[in-house]
Structures are given as C-alpha cells and as structure tokens.
Design an enzyme around this catalytic site. Structure first.
Site, PDB file in Angstrom:
ATOM      1  N   ARG A  18     -74.759 -35.361  66.664  1.00 39.17           N
ATOM      2  CA  ARG A  18     -76.000 -34.787  67.198  1.00 39.17           C
ATOM      3  C   ARG A  18     -76.812 -34.078  66.120  1.00 39.17           C
ATOM      4  O   ARG A  18     -78.008 -33.853  66.302  1.00 39.17           O
ATOM      5  CB  ARG A  18     -75.691 -33.882  68.392  1.00 39.17           C
ATOM      6  CG  ARG A  18     -75.494 -34.697  69.656  1.00 39.17           C
ATOM      7  CD  ARG A  18     -74.885 -33.879  70.763  1.00 39.17           C
ATOM      8  NE  ARG A  18     -73.452 -33.734  70.565  1.00 39.17           N
ATOM      9  CZ  ARG A  18     -72.685 -32.907  71.247  1.00 39.17           C
ATOM     10  NH1 ARG A  18     -73.204 -32.131  72.163  1.00 39.17           N
ATOM     11  NH2 ARG A  18     -71.384 -32.856  71.017  1.00 39.17           N
ATOM     12  N   GLU A  31     -58.627 -26.040  67.416  1.00 38.76           N
ATOM     13  CA  GLU A  31     -57.788 -25.225  68.305  1.00 38.76           C
ATOM     14  C   GLU A  31     -56.358 -25.795  68.309  1.00 38.76           C
ATOM     15  O   GLU A  31     -55.381 -25.067  68.199  1.00 38.76           O
ATOM     16  CB  GLU A  31     -58.404 -25.270  69.699  1.00 38.76           C
ATOM     17  CG  GLU A  31     -57.918 -24.183  70.601  1.00 38.76           C
ATOM     18  CD  GLU A  31     -58.574 -24.283  71.971  1.00 38.76           C
ATOM     19  OE1 GLU A  31     -59.540 -25.051  72.125  1.00 38.76           O
ATOM     20  OE2 GLU A  31     -58.084 -23.585  72.873  1.00 38.76           O
TER      21      GLU A  31
HETATM   22  P1  AMP Z   1     -67.568 -25.628  66.152  1.00 41.67           P
HETATM   23  O1  AMP Z   1     -66.906 -26.297  64.998  1.00 41.67           O
HETATM   24  O2  AMP Z   1     -66.597 -24.924  67.057  1.00 41.67           O
HETATM   25  O3  AMP Z   1     -68.713 -24.706  65.749  1.00 41.67           O
HETATM   26  O4  AMP Z   1     -68.168 -26.775  67.081  1.00 41.67           O
HETATM   27  C1  AMP Z   1     -69.373 -27.332  66.780  1.00 41.67           C
HETATM   28  C2  AMP Z   1     -69.467 -28.776  67.185  1.00 41.67           C
HETATM   29  O5  AMP Z   1     -68.886 -29.046  68.464  1.00 41.67           O
HETATM   30  C3  AMP Z   1     -70.924 -29.155  67.275  1.00 41.67           C
HETATM   31  O6  AMP Z   1     -71.075 -30.388  66.599  1.00 41.67           O
HETATM   32  C4  AMP Z   1     -71.229 -29.279  68.749  1.00 41.67           C
HETATM   33  O7  AMP Z   1     -71.999 -30.409  68.977  1.00 41.67           O
HETATM   34  C5  AMP Z   1     -69.874 -29.363  69.446  1.00 41.67           C
HETATM   35  N1  AMP Z   1     -69.727 -28.364  70.544  1.00 41.67           N
HETATM   36  C6  AMP Z   1     -68.893 -27.285  70.516  1.00 41.67           C
HETATM   37  N2  AMP Z   1     -68.977 -26.567  71.654  1.00 41.67           N
HETATM   38  C7  AMP Z   1     -69.900 -27.185  72.430  1.00 41.67           C
HETATM   39  C8  AMP Z   1     -70.464 -26.911  73.732  1.00 41.67           C
HETATM   40  N3  AMP Z   1     -70.103 -25.862  74.468  1.00 41.67           N
HETATM   41  N4  AMP Z   1     -71.408 -27.762  74.200  1.00 41.67           N
HETATM   42  C9  AMP Z   1     -71.808 -28.824  73.459  1.00 41.67           C
HETATM   43  N5  AMP Z   1     -71.315 -29.142  72.241  1.00 41.67           N
HETATM   44  C10 AMP Z   1     -70.378 -28.339  71.717  1.00 41.67           C
END
Ligand code: AMP
Length: 179
Positions: A65, A102
């Site tokens: 995305r 996680e």
């Molecule tokens: P992080 O590494 O935890 O910051 O996760 C970021 C990635 O996971 C991004 O590429 C987001 O598109 C996806 N992502 C994580 N949490 C969500 C959420 N609640 N809704 C949509 N996409 C998410």
C-alpha cells in the site's frame, strides 16, 4: 488546496474500520474507499507532496500500500521511486533486512544500487502501527549510505507508539490522520 482540517475530516469519513480483521482484537483500517474518490486522492497527494517538497532526493515505498501514494509523491517531486518488497520477490542483486514480528520474523528487500549514498530519503507507507516494518525499511536505506530524512503515512495508530521507534533516525515524521 483545501485546509488540512478538511482533509482529515474527509479521510475520517472515508477510511473504514473493520473490527477483528485479520485477527481478533485488530482494528483494520481499510483505505480502499479512497480510490473511489479521485479528488480526495488528489488532495492526499498534494498534502504529502507539500510535506516533502525540497527535502528529499528519492522516495522508498513499502509493499504494497506504500506504492499507491509513494509513486505519485515521487512523480510530483520529480525524484526516483524505489520499491521495498517482501523477501523473495526481487531479482538479484538486492539487499535485505530482517525484523521481528509479534510471532516470528519477516524480511524486506530492495534492489541494490537504486538509492545512492548521500541521498535524502522519504520512507512512505499507508499506515504506521508498531513501526517494525518502517524501522526495517529505514535500516535498509542506511545500509546503503543514504539518510532517512522523512517518514510519511496516511494514518498513525498512536497507541502502538510506532513514532517512538523511529525517533533515533532523527527524521521528520508525518501522519495525515492519527487514531
Ligand atoms: P507495523 O510494522 O506494525 O508498523 O505495521 C505496518 C504495516 O502493517 C503497514 O504496512 C500497514 O499497512 C499494516 N497494518 C498494520 N496494522 C494495520 C491496521 N490496523 N490496519 C491496516 N493495516 C495495518
């Protein structure tokens, strides 16, 4: 250009919150309705481009995305766009960066040589959650001798404190909308 308050309100009305997807307890933010509203898409790009104008030499977008807005930012600013992909999709030569999830670990990759030493880089994704993916992307950029100058997102999930995890890069962090 419309004021940022207008943009935030429109984004809030457009992004759909899907509870318990893809796992119980996760509030999934679905950005796909944005693409049904071309004028809103345009306003988002204008806002993100204003944040980065004059401050970057290339944009790195995170699969998948991060590509949807990242390419438009790069084209508007007339700077290169570099894809950061999940492991196993890019042909060699590439460099990779592992990071912890996680449960277990993941890896992202970038074609070697597409960003140059000394360049100021914007890392862009749709959403900042824990910051794990973005932090790995930033390490990948630094491994190649470039500097992470900015991070931008459409959405920041403040409770997960992703921004804290990015602090040590000394880069600007911007999310249009925070939850
Ligand atoms: P992080 O590494 O935890 O910051 O996760 C970021 C990635 O996971 C991004 O590429 C987001 O598109 C996806 N992502 C994580 N949490 C969500 C959420 N609640 N809704 C949509 N996409 C998410």
């Amino acid at each position: 250009m419309k004021t940022n308050t207008d943009l935030i309100a429109k984004l809030e009305q457009t992004i759909e919150n899907i509870p318990d997807f893809p796992k119980p307890g996760i509030q999934f933010k679905d950005i796909t309705p944005i693409f049904l509203k071309p004028e809103l898409y345009e306003d988002i790009i204008t806002d993100l481009v204003d944040f980065s104008r004059g401050k970057i030499d290339a944009v790195c977008g995170i699969e998948s995305r991060g590509y949807l807005f990242g390419i438009a930012i790069a084209v508007a600013l007339k700077v290169p766009f570099v894809l950061i992909r999940k492991a196993g999709k890019l042909p060699p030569p590439y460099i990779g960066q592992k990071y912890e999830l996680e449960y277990g670990s993941a890896e992202i990759e970038m074609r070697k040589g597409q960003i140059k030493p000394g360049q100021r880089i914007l890392i862009h994704d749709d959403l900042l959650a824990t910051g794990g993916t973005t932090e790995a992307a930033a390490k990948l950029v630094e491994k190649q001798g470039a500097t992470v100058s900015q991070f931008s997102f459409l959405i920041g999930l403040e409770a997960l404190q992703g921004e804290k995890r990015l602090q040590h890069f000394n880069a600007e962090v911007y999310s249009i909308l925070n939850y």
